[in-house]
Design a protein around this motif. Structure first.
Motif, mmCIF file in Angstrom:
data_model
loop_
_atom_site.group_PDB
_atom_site.id
_atom_site.type_symbol
_atom_site.label_atom_id
_atom_site.label_comp_id
_atom_site.label_asym_id
_atom_site.label_seq_id
_atom_site.Cartn_x
_atom_site.Cartn_y
_atom_site.Cartn_z
ATOM 1 N N LEU A 78 0.862 -1.180 0.000
ATOM 2 C CA LEU A 78 0.000 0.000 0.000
ATOM 3 C C LEU A 78 0.896 1.226 0.000
ATOM 4 N N VAL A 79 0.727 2.072 -0.993
ATOM 5 C CA VAL A 79 1.567 3.259 -1.159
ATOM 6 C C VAL A 79 0.685 4.495 -1.089
ATOM 7 N N ILE A 80 1.047 5.419 -0.194
ATOM 8 C CA ILE A 80 0.253 6.635 0.008
ATOM 9 C C ILE A 80 1.156 7.855 -0.143
ATOM 10 N N ASP A 81 0.773 8.739 -1.032
ATOM 11 C CA ASP A 81 1.522 9.973 -1.288
ATOM 12 C C ASP A 81 0.617 11.158 -0.965
ATOM 13 N N ILE A 82 0.933 11.858 0.131
ATOM 14 C CA ILE A 82 0.122 12.989 0.580
ATOM 15 C C ILE A 82 0.751 14.287 0.084
ATOM 16 N N GLY A 83 0.059 14.965 -0.811
ATOM 17 C CA GLY A 83 0.553 16.232 -1.334
ATOM 18 C C GLY A 83 -0.142 17.402 -0.665
ATOM 19 N N ASN A 84 0.105 18.590 -1.183
ATOM 20 C CA ASN A 84 -0.510 19.788 -0.607
ATOM 21 C C ASN A 84 -2.006 19.830 -0.864
ATOM 22 N N SER A 85 -2.437 19.335 -2.016
ATOM 23 C CA SER A 85 -3.847 19.424 -2.396
ATOM 24 C C SER A 85 -4.545 18.076 -2.444
ATOM 25 N N PHE A 86 -3.822 17.020 -2.815
ATOM 26 C CA PHE A 86 -4.438 15.720 -2.997
ATOM 27 C C PHE A 86 -3.613 14.619 -2.350
ATOM 28 N N THR A 87 -4.283 13.527 -2.040
ATOM 29 C CA THR A 87 -3.635 12.319 -1.547
ATOM 30 C C THR A 87 -3.845 11.224 -2.580
ATOM 31 N N LYS A 88 -2.740 10.630 -3.047
ATOM 32 C CA LYS A 88 -2.810 9.535 -4.008
ATOM 33 C C LYS A 88 -2.515 8.231 -3.273
ATOM 34 N N ILE A 89 -3.336 7.234 -3.539
ATOM 35 C CA ILE A 89 -3.192 5.932 -2.892
ATOM 36 C C ILE A 89 -3.117 4.867 -3.976
ATOM 37 N N ALA A 90 -2.149 3.959 -3.833
ATOM 38 C CA ALA A 90 -1.957 2.917 -4.833
ATOM 39 C C ALA A 90 -1.703 1.575 -4.163
ATOM 40 N N ILE A 91 -2.040 0.524 -4.877
ATOM 41 C CA ILE A 91 -1.732 -0.833 -4.438
ATOM 42 C C ILE A 91 -0.872 -1.491 -5.516
ATOM 43 N N PHE A 92 0.247 -2.050 -5.080
ATOM 44 C CA PHE A 92 1.170 -2.734 -5.978
ATOM 45 C C PHE A 92 1.281 -4.206 -5.597
ATOM 46 N N GLU A 93 1.396 -5.053 -6.598
ATOM 47 C CA GLU A 93 1.781 -6.448 -6.426
ATOM 48 C C GLU A 93 3.201 -6.545 -6.974
ATOM 49 N N LYS A 94 4.180 -6.531 -6.091
ATOM 50 C CA LYS A 94 5.587 -6.395 -6.476
ATOM 51 C C LYS A 94 5.736 -5.100 -7.281
ATOM 52 N N ASP A 95 6.102 -5.199 -8.576
ATOM 53 C CA ASP A 95 6.292 -3.984 -9.378
ATOM 54 C C ASP A 95 5.043 -3.578 -10.154
ATOM 55 N N ASP A 96 4.017 -4.378 -10.102
ATOM 56 C CA ASP A 96 2.813 -4.115 -10.896
ATOM 57 C C ASP A 96 1.841 -3.208 -10.136
ATOM 58 N N LEU A 97 1.484 -2.096 -10.769
ATOM 59 C CA LEU A 97 0.492 -1.183 -10.199
ATOM 60 C C LEU A 97 -0.895 -1.748 -10.465
ATOM 61 N N LEU A 98 -1.578 -2.185 -9.412
ATOM 62 C CA LEU A 98 -2.891 -2.805 -9.558
ATOM 63 C C LEU A 98 -4.010 -1.782 -9.637
ATOM 64 N N LYS A 99 -3.933 -0.762 -8.798
ATOM 65 C CA LYS A 99 -4.982 0.252 -8.797
ATOM 66 C C LYS A 99 -4.454 1.518 -8.135
ATOM 67 N N VAL A 100 -5.030 2.650 -8.496
ATOM 68 C CA VAL A 100 -4.635 3.937 -7.934
ATOM 69 C C VAL A 100 -5.853 4.839 -7.871
ATOM 70 N N GLU A 101 -5.911 5.665 -6.851
ATOM 71 C CA GLU A 101 -7.010 6.609 -6.691
ATOM 72 C C GLU A 101 -6.465 7.897 -6.079
ATOM 73 N N GLN A 102 -7.147 8.989 -6.354
ATOM 74 C CA GLN A 102 -6.769 10.301 -5.823
ATOM 75 C C GLN A 102 -7.920 10.883 -5.021
ATOM 76 N N TYR A 103 -7.611 11.397 -3.842
ATOM 77 C CA TYR A 103 -8.620 11.974 -2.962
ATOM 78 C C TYR A 103 -8.181 13.375 -2.534
ATOM 79 N N GLN A 104 -9.168 14.225 -2.313
ATOM 80 C CA GLN A 104 -8.856 15.542 -1.772
ATOM 81 C C GLN A 104 -8.713 15.467 -0.264
#
Length: 247
Positions: free
Chosen positions: A4-30
């Motif tokens: 589970l990878v979470i990147d919190i920026g100034n305006s948005f938070t991006k959340i992703a799920i990886f299976e090893k190197d494969d990006l399975l899904k990603v979403e962006q939230y305010q």
């Protein structure tokens, strides 16, 4: 197991799920809440979690998440396969560091020029030996257009135009477009040329919200064959960091 990878920026938070190197899904939230995050995770079994933030994390969802999943906080102390020579690593933006780690992980043993287009344009370079010394920060595309309007009495606020391809403007609006967009084009070419002038093999990696626009600016340049577009480079860098953490 997934990451589970979470990147919190100034305006948005991006959340992703990886299976090893494969990006399975990603979403962006305010402003995400724990229910949204848990729904996003769904039936995936989380093995490792990493959080990167440009600010101190105080959100309620964060506390709930930590209770359920062991969390690693991304910082300059996580090397992840690169040699960081930045003089003040504690002040280096987490997004810039993650992008460089991602570039080196995806394209190892070759020089990489990493250009991210967002609020600001950042230029970072990592050589074929995974040595990172620093980079540059300049105003972004929208910031430049806004500055032209706000700091003058008569010039209008206009939008970027991906179809504009003239050497100069023949009215006020096109003159602004020429100044802003050709200015960025020449800036891109100048920085790239400075970084790769001694390199025989290299990549130019474009990331961030304006990556496609920058690709358009460079499409007819000598650098076009070397361009790779990686819109999720920061997330991929964070995933690489969590995979290498404590290896």
């Amino acid at each position: 197991m997934t990451n589970l990878v979470i990147d919190i920026g100034n305006s948005f938070t991006k959340i992703a799920i990886f299976e090893k190197d494969d990006l399975l899904k990603v979403e962006q939230y305010q402003q995400p809440d724990i229910r949204q995050i848990e729904n996003f995770i769904g039936s995936n079994i989380i093995g490792k979690t990493i959080i990167s933030s440009v600010k101190q994390v105080k959100e309620a969802w964060h506390l709930s998440l930590v209770d359920k999943h062991p969390v690693v906080y991304f910082n300059s102390g996580i090397k992840a396969g690169i040699n960081n020579h930045y003089k003040t690593p504690g002040t280096l933006g987490a997004d810039r560091l993650a992008a460089v780690i991602g570039a080196n992980y995806l394209y190892p043993a070759v020089a990489n020029v990493v250009i991210s287009g967002g609020t600001c344009i950042t230029y970072d370079y990592i050589d074929a030996g995974a040595n990172y010394f620093g980079g540059s920060i300049s105003p972004g595309l929208k910031m430049r257009y806004k500055a032209v309007n706000e700091f003058t009495a008569a010039l209008p606020l206009i939008n970027a135009d991906s179809d504009f391809d003239a050497a100069y403007g023949d009215d006020t609006e096109s003159a602004i477009k020429s100044g802003v967009q050709n200015g960025i084009k020449y800036e891109l070419e100048g920085f790239i040329n400075n970084y790769i002038k001694t390199q025989k093999a290299y990549n130019i990696i474009l990331s961030g919200g304006d990556s496609i626009f920058f690709d358009t600016l460079l499409k007819n340049s000598i650098f076009a064959p070397y361009i790779k577009i990686e819109p999720y480079l920061v997330l991929k860098g964070l995933n690489a960091a969590i995979q290498k953490h404590n290896d």
